[in-house]
Design an enzyme around this catalytic site. Structure first.
Site, PDB file in Angstrom:
ATOM      1  N   ARG A  29      16.476   1.234  -7.081  1.00 15.40           N
ATOM      2  CA  ARG A  29      17.584   0.318  -7.360  1.00 15.40           C
ATOM      3  C   ARG A  29      17.851   0.172  -8.858  1.00 15.40           C
ATOM      4  NH1 ARG A  29      18.611  -3.115  -3.461  1.00 15.40           N
ATOM      5  NH2 ARG A  29      16.599  -2.502  -2.608  1.00 15.40           N
ATOM      6  N   THR A  30      16.816  -0.115  -9.600  1.00 18.97           N
ATOM      7  CA  THR A  30      16.973  -0.317 -11.047  1.00 18.97           C
ATOM      8  C   THR A  30      17.411   0.980 -11.726  1.00 18.97           C
ATOM      9  OG1 THR A  30      15.208  -1.958 -10.955  1.00 18.97           O
ATOM     10  CG2 THR A  30      15.798  -1.139 -13.121  1.00 18.97           C
TER      11      THR A  30
ATOM     12  N   LYS B  79      -1.091  14.601 -15.967  1.00 21.00           N
ATOM     13  CA  LYS B  79      -2.126  15.464 -16.539  1.00 21.00           C
ATOM     14  C   LYS B  79      -2.975  14.696 -17.547  1.00 21.00           C
ATOM     15  CE  LYS B  79       1.121  19.322 -16.361  1.00 21.00           C
ATOM     16  NZ  LYS B  79       2.036  20.090 -17.223  1.00 21.00           N
TER      17      LYS B  79
ATOM     18  N   ARG C 259      10.491   2.281 -17.083  1.00 23.20           N
ATOM     19  CA  ARG C 259       9.832   1.424 -16.107  1.00 23.20           C
ATOM     20  C   ARG C 259       8.374   1.868 -16.089  1.00 23.20           C
ATOM     21  NH1 ARG C 259      11.775  -2.154 -12.159  1.00 23.20           N
ATOM     22  NH2 ARG C 259      10.519  -2.123 -10.314  1.00 23.20           N
TER      23      ARG C 259
ATOM     24  N   HIS D 102      11.005  -8.216 -16.683  1.00 21.45           N
ATOM     25  CA  HIS D 102      12.068  -7.370 -16.143  1.00 21.45           C
ATOM     26  C   HIS D 102      13.377  -7.937 -16.696  1.00 21.45           C
ATOM     27  CE1 HIS D 102      14.196  -4.634 -13.783  1.00 21.45           C
ATOM     28  NE2 HIS D 102      13.967  -5.082 -12.563  1.00 21.45           N
TER      29      HIS D 102
END
Lengths: 153, 315
Positions: free
Chosen positions: B51-52, B80, B101, B129
Site C-alpha cells: 500500500r505505502t 547477502k 521502508r 510512519h
C-alpha cells in the site's frame, strides 16, 4: 591512621589524576569506559576501600594523565558523583565533580533489539533527558532507558 | 548542503505542518504535474508494504519522476549481509531522493545522516510512519475545515499502533481532546500519556466502546486489534467483538464526524459502515497520494509557490 594512609597513597602521585568516590560495583565499568586497559601509564586501582560517604568505594589513580571534560564526563553515566583530583608535583591543584553531558556518543548500548544501532556497524548516540534520574533517550529509535538498565558498549 | 529529509513528524513546527497540508491541497486540485521531470525516486522497501509503496510510486509518477527500487530485500544485497549504510551510499549515487521502508527502528534517521540525498521515511519498524501521519492530518483538516480544538476518539490497539502515537505528537500544536478507547492489554502506553501531560494535551481513557463513547467525536480513528498481540487468546475472543464499529452506532454521532482508519481493516469496521457518508477511510487512503506528492516535492526543494505557479502555467 588508615585514613592517613589512603591520603598518603593519593598524595604519592607526582603528576596525574585521581578519580575518587566511585561506587564499588561501578569501578570496573569506569575502567572500561575510560579505556584504562589500553593505557601504558602507571595506574593504581583501589577496590573496596573504606569510605565515610559510600561505606565502600573504588578509587583510580592514573599517573601523567589529564582528562579532557569530554573524556571524563563519559563516566558520569555509571558514577555520577565521582570526584576528580588533579595532581601536579604532589599537590592537588584542582578538585571537581564529573558532569553529566547532554549527549553520549558511543558509550551506551540501546536496549531496543530492533534499534538500528544494534544491527549496523555504527556508534550509538543518546540524549540525556533527565540528569538527576539519569534518563537517556536513543537518538535513533527514541527508546528511553534509566540508569539501572544502561549497558556499556 | 542542508538535508531536507522527512524522517519524523514530531519535529515539524505547526507552520510547517500547515504548509505541507496546503501543498497537498494544491495537488488534490491538480494531480498530474511535471514538477519532478528528470528526477529519479528510489523506493527501497526492506520490508514489504504494498500500500505505502504504491502510494509513493504513484505520487512520483504523477509528478513526472521516474522510479527505481526494490520491493523485497530478498532480491538485494542486504540478504547477502550488506549493511544499510552501504546500500544507501550506493543508491545515493543513482537517485535524487530515497523513499525507504525498514524493519529496524531509527533506520531512516541513520540513513539521513550518512547521505546528502534526501531520505523519506516510509515506516521504520514500530517507530515512525510520518507520511501516514501527514495524510491523517490532511484528512482531518479537509473534513473538519481546521485542525484546531477537535474531539478525537482513538480506538482499538493503542499500545502498538504507531499511527495513533504519531498522530498525538503531531496534533500537539492544535489543542485537541483525545479519547483513548482500548482494552486493558492494549491501552495507551505510559510514555505517550506522559507526553500528553508535558504538552498539555487533554485526554480521557475508556475501555468501553459504544454509542456513548463516540457521541461527541469529530474524528473516530479506528485501528486493528491484532490477534498476535494477545497473550491470552480467550481475552482476544472477548475483545475482538467489542471494538467493532457498526453503522447503527453512528446514529447519534455528530453530523461532522468522520471515521478514519490507516487500513488494512480486518473486522473492526463493519462493512455496513462503508456506505455511511461519515465513513472516510477510502478517501483517506487517496489523500495519501497528495500528501506524498507534497513530501516528495518538499524534500527536493520545490516550494508551495512553485507548485501554485506551476498550476497557473497550466491553466
Amino acid at each position: 591512621m588508615s585514613e592517613n594512609k589512603q591520603e598518603l597513597q593519593v598524595a604519592a602521585l607526582k603528576d596525574g589524576t585521581v578519580i575518587d568516590h566511585i561506587p564499588c560495583d561501578k569501578l570496573f565499568m569506569v575502567v572500561q569506559i575510560l579505556g584504562l586497559e589500553d593505557m601504558t601509564n602507571n595506574i593504581t586501582i583501589g577496590f573496596n576501600l573504606d569510605s565515610k560517604k559510600l561505606g565502600k568505594k573504588g578509587i583510580i589513580k592514573i599517573a601523567n594523565k589529564f582528562f579532557s571534560d569530554d573524556e571524563i564526563n563519559r563516566i558520569s553515566i555509571v558514577a555520577p558523583h565521582s570526584k576528580l583530583n588533579i595532581i601536579r608535583d604532589y599537590e592537588v591543584i584542582e578538585k571537581r565533580e564529573v558532569q553529566m553531558p547532554d549527549v553520549l556518543v558511543g558509550i551506551v548500548k540501546c536496549i531496543n533489539p530492533k534499534c538500528i544501532t544494534n544491527n549496523e556497524p555504527m556508534k550509538t548516540i543518546f540524549h540525556v533527558v533527565d540528569k538527576d534520574k539519569c534518563v537517556v533517550r536513543c537518538h535513533y529509535c527514541d527508546k528511553e532507558q534509566v540508569r539501572n538498565e544502561i549497558k556499556i558498549i | 548542503m542542508e538535508n531536507r529529509s522527512f524522517v519524523t513528524i514530531s519535529g515539524h513546527s505547526k507552520e510547517n505542518i500547515l504548509y505541507l497540508i496546503e501543498m497537498a491541497k494544491q495537488f488534490e486540485k491538480c494531480t498530474n504535474r511535471n514538477l519532478l521531470q528528470g528526477k529519479i525516486v528510489a523506493t527501497l522497501f526492506f520490508e514489504p508494504s504494498t500500500r505505502t509503496r504504491l502510494s509513493f510510486e504513484t505520487a512520483a509518477n504523477r509528478l513526472g519522476a521516474r522510479v527505481i527500487g526494490f520491493t523485497d530485500p530478498k532480491v538485494t544485497s542486504s540478504s547477502k549481509g550488506e549493511s544499510l549504510k552501504d546500500t544507501i551510499m550506493m543508491v545515493s549515487n543513482y537517485a535524487d531522493v530515497i523513499v525507504m521502508r525498514h524493519y529496524l527502528e531509527g533506520a531512516a534517521k541513520y540513513a539521513s545522516e550518512i547521505t546528502n540525498t534526501p531520505i523519506v521515511n516510509a515506516g521504520d519498524g514500530a517507530h515512525q510512519h510520518p507520511s501516514q501521519t501527514l495524510l491523517d492530518l490532511y484528512s482531518i483538516w479537509k473534513t473538519q475545515g481546521t485542525l484546531e480544538n477537535l474531539n478525537i476518539v482513538l480506538a482499538g490497539d493503542l499500545k502498538y499502533g504507531r499511527t495513533v502515537h504519531s498522530l498525538i505528537m503531531a496534533m500537539r500544536h492544535f489543542n485537541p481532546t483525545f479519547h483513548f478507547i482500548a482494552p486493558k492489554e492494549l491501552e495507551m502506553p505510559e510514555e505517550y500519556k506522559l507526553y500528553c501531560h508535558e504538552h498539555h494535551i487533554k485526554y480521557t481513557e475508556h475501555t468501553e466502546f459504544n454509542e456513548k463513547s463516540i457521541a461527541d467525536a469529530d474524528i473516530i480513528y479506528m485501528t486493528r486489534v491484532q490477534r498476535e498481540r494477545f497473550t491470552d487468546l480467550m481475552e482476544y475472543e472477548k475483545m475482538k467483538n467489542i471494538y467493532i464499529l457498526r453503522n447503527e452506532m453512528l446514529n447519534c454521532t455528530r453530523p461532522n464526524v468522520r471515521i478514519l482508519h490507516p487500513l488494512p481493516r480486518v473486522n473492526e469496521i463493519n462493512y455496513d459502515v462503508d456506505d455511511n457518508p461519515k465513513a472516510y477511510y477510502f478517501q483517506q487512503a487517496q489523500n495519501g497520494l497528495y500528501a506524498r506528492q507534497a513530501i516528495l516535492c518538499d524534500v527536493l526543494g520545490i516550494t508551495l509557490n512553485d507548485v501554485i505557479n506551476d498550476m497557473k502555467d497550466k491553466s
